[in-house]
Structure formats: structure tokens, C-alpha cells
Design an enzyme around this catalytic site. Structure first.
Site, PDB file in Angstrom:
ATOM      1  CB  SER A 107       2.042  -4.495  -0.480  1.00 14.88           C
ATOM      2  OG  SER A 107       2.937  -4.124  -0.076  1.00 14.88           O
ATOM      3  CG  ASP A 229       9.352  -1.923  -2.962  1.00 18.83           C
ATOM      4  OD1 ASP A 229       9.718  -1.191  -2.455  1.00 18.83           O
ATOM      5  OD2 ASP A 229       9.126  -2.941  -2.422  1.00 18.83           O
ATOM      6  CG  HIS A 295       5.802  -1.265  -2.136  1.00 23.64           C
ATOM      7  ND1 HIS A 295       6.562  -2.690  -2.305  1.00 23.64           N
ATOM      8  CD2 HIS A 295       4.754  -0.958  -1.682  1.00 23.64           C
ATOM      9  CE1 HIS A 295       5.692  -3.196  -1.876  1.00 23.64           C
ATOM     10  NE2 HIS A 295       4.392  -2.318  -1.049  1.00 23.64           N
TER      11      HIS A 295
END
Ligand SMILES: *[C@@H]1O[C@H](CO)[C@@H](O)[C@H](O)[C@H]1NC(C)=O
Length: 316
Positions: A107, A229, A295
């Protein structure tokens, strides 16, 4: 393995004594995501799974603060440029990394490691894998889980005045918030993403050639997008795509998705090669990959082939 929102978990620095064989796997550096910390169970587990695949590998998990709770907080609060400078000192101080290393960023850790490559790269990175990174920023602040008060407070503060000087110095997500409907405000207020993307008009800030040189010196940059995501907006930011302002089509762009996504190859950043991404791509060094999931749902089926191919090469 389902990792927490916007984050993947791993270990505290694993100090491992190399065996006295001729070759050993290239070391690995990890940078966790938002909401996570360097020594969380998830990060520790991920590191140990990699050790099973590449026995004897030295792994370092980056921290901003050795106290786990403070490290988690530093994912939300702090000055990103200062954090990356601190990390560059940290990495330079680790003897095992002196010959270079591979890196995995989860991330926001993905774009932070890219910033390290562009701005420091000493010791140098060989392969960089980013999972669900926000290379072209985010156009919304991700929602938080119901129990995550730290996240909620940070989100509220970020949303209320994202381009204020205070937010841009102190709220991590604000420092990669890139509003396609208000690019002038972004360009004048932002001092992190605009910089590492060499995005400011050259009369304001000449594009730093070192960044382009360093990024193009990578062996491979592996860009992993999570197909489902819904946390990162737009998810294609992981692939250097961004959301265009409504009705704003770039030359060469024909098919538009409903989100009006500008893919990497149509970005001025790529076309004019502001950061060496195009040079790297033309050398075959940019690899697109996907994970099937939300995600940071880093399933083994997704990470294992990448870790086998791009991590742990035996070196002398
Ligand atoms: C470009 O970036 C390098 C590495 O961060 C830095 O040392 C240098 O001062 C920068 N150059 C300019 C002109 O800002």
C-alpha cells in the site's frame, strides 16, 4: 491470508547471521501499509513465509518508531519526506544491506519505497514490488473500519482540509491526495507526491534528473493491483493510472471507463519520462501484476510467484 485494511502486516527486524557459504539470497526490505506496523503478526508471518521459500534470506522490516503502536500511528501522522529520510539513514546503517537489496512495499509503503529509490537509493534497490500502492495518488480518503478510531480521526482531519499547510505536513494520506478536479491546489500545496512524480512545472521546480536516473536503474519494478480494490480510489493508481477530471480526455485516449481512468502510458509523467518510468519500461523493467481481491488481500496464490521470481536471487 487476509491482511488488515490498507495494510499488510510483518516483523521486527530479523537479525540473521549469514552462513559462510559462497552465495546467499539477496536481502529483502519490507515496508508495511497504513494501519499496520513493522512488527505486526501479519508482517512477521509474511517474512517467515518468505524465509521458507528463500532459506537464509536476510529480511528487514522498516520502522519509523521501534514501539509498535507508535509505528502504526506514524502511518497516519507525520511528514512523509522526513520519514523517508529517516528510513534512508536506517537502511544505510544495516551492514547486511550494504550490497543492495530487493524491496516489497505494501500500500502506501509502495510509493514510499519508490521515493527512497528516486531520492536516495544508497544502498541500491534491485527489484521493487509494490502491492496496491498509490503511485498517482488517491482521489478519495479510504474509509476506516468501524473500530479503528485512529484511522477515523485521521480520515476526518484529512478530509476537512486536505490541502492546508498543516495537513500537508502532518497527515500522511494528505501527502498523496491528488484531486483530479483541483490539480492547481494539489500542485501548489503538495510537497511529497508532486516531488517524487517530478510533476511541478519546470519553471516552478526543475525536474530532478537524479530521480529518473535512479528509478531507471532498477532491475524490475513490479506493480501489483488488487482487482477488487474498493479502498484505494482509483485502484489503478497501483499501475500509475489516475482519474481524469470529468470530460477531460487526453490526446490519444479513446476508450474511457466510467471512472475516466488515464492509464500509465498516457500520463505526461510517462510520455515525457519525468521519473525514468518510461526508460525502465522500454528496458522491459516494468511488470504489471494483479491480485484477485480487495485491497491488501495478499493471498499466497498472488504473492508467492512474485516472491519466487523477483526476490531472493542467489548472489555472491
Ligand atoms: C535532486 O535530488 C537529489 C537526490 O534527492 C538531491 O541530492 C539533489 O539536490 C536534487 N537536485 C536538485 C536540483 O534539487
Amino acid at each position: 491470508m487476509k491482511l488488515p485494511l490498507f495494510a499488510v502486516p510483518l516483523l521486527s527486524a530479523l537479525y540473521y547471521t549469514p552462513e559462510t557459504t559462497q552465495s546467499s539470497p539477496r536481502p529483502l526490505v519490507l515496508w508495511h501499509g497504513l494501519g499496520d506496523s513493522y512488527s505486526s503478526p501479519g508482517m512477521t508471518q509474511f517474512a517467515s513465509l518468505i524465509e521458507d521459500i528463500h532459506p537464509g534470506i536476510f529480511i528487514h522490516s522498516i520502522y519509523i518508531d521501534e514501539v509498535q503502536d507508535n509505528d502504526r500511528k506514524a502511518g497516519f501522522y507525520g511528514n512523509v519526506n522526513a520519514q523517508i529520510e529517516l528510513v534512508s539513514d536506517q537502511l544505510r546503517g544495516i551492514p547486511e544491506l550494504a550490497g543492495g537489496f530487493d524491496a516489497i512495499g505494501f500500500s502506501q509503503g509502495g510509493q514510499f519505497l519508490r521515493a527512497y529509490v528516486e531520492q536516495y537509493n544508497d544502498p541500491p534497490v534491485n527489484n521493487l514490488i509494490t502491492f496496491g500502492a498509490q503511485h498517482m495518488g488517491i482521489s478519495d480518503i479510504p474509509i476506516c473500519s468501524a473500530w479503528d478510531l485512529l484511522c477515523q480521526v485521521a480520515r476526518r482531519a484529512t478530509k476537512s482540509a486536505v490541502y492546508s499547510t498543516w495537513a500537508q505536513e502532518n497527515l500522511v494520506q494528505a501527502q498523496y491526495f491528488r484531486d483530479p478536479n483541483n490539480l492547481p491546489a494539489y500542485l501548489s500545496a503538495n510537497h511529497f507526491l508532486t516531488v517524487i512524480n517530478n510533476e511541478l512545472p519546470p519553471d516552478v521546480q526543475p525536474r530532478n534528473q537524479t530521480y529518473a536516473h535512479n528509478l531507471a536503474s532498477l532491475n524490475s519494478l513490479v506493480l501489483v493491483m488488487f482487482l477488487q480494490d474498493k479502498t484505494v480510489v482509483p485502484k489503478e493508481s497501483s499501475w500509475f493510472a489516475s482519474e481524469a477530471p470529468p470530460d477531460d480526455m487526453l490526446p490519444g485516449q479513446d476508450v474511457l471507463s466510467d471512472k475516466n481512468i488515464i492509464p500509465m502510458k498516457l500520463q505526461p509523467l510517462y510520455r515525457e519520462d519525468w521519473i525514468g518510468l518510461r526508460a525502465l519500461d522500454e528496458q522491459g523493467g516494468v511488470v504489471f501484476a494483479t491480485c484477485d481481491g480487495e485491497h491488501m488481500q495478499v493471498d499466497r496464490a498472488c504473492w508467492e510467484p512474485l516472491v519466487k521470481e523477483f526476490v531472493g536471487e542467489l548472489i555472491d
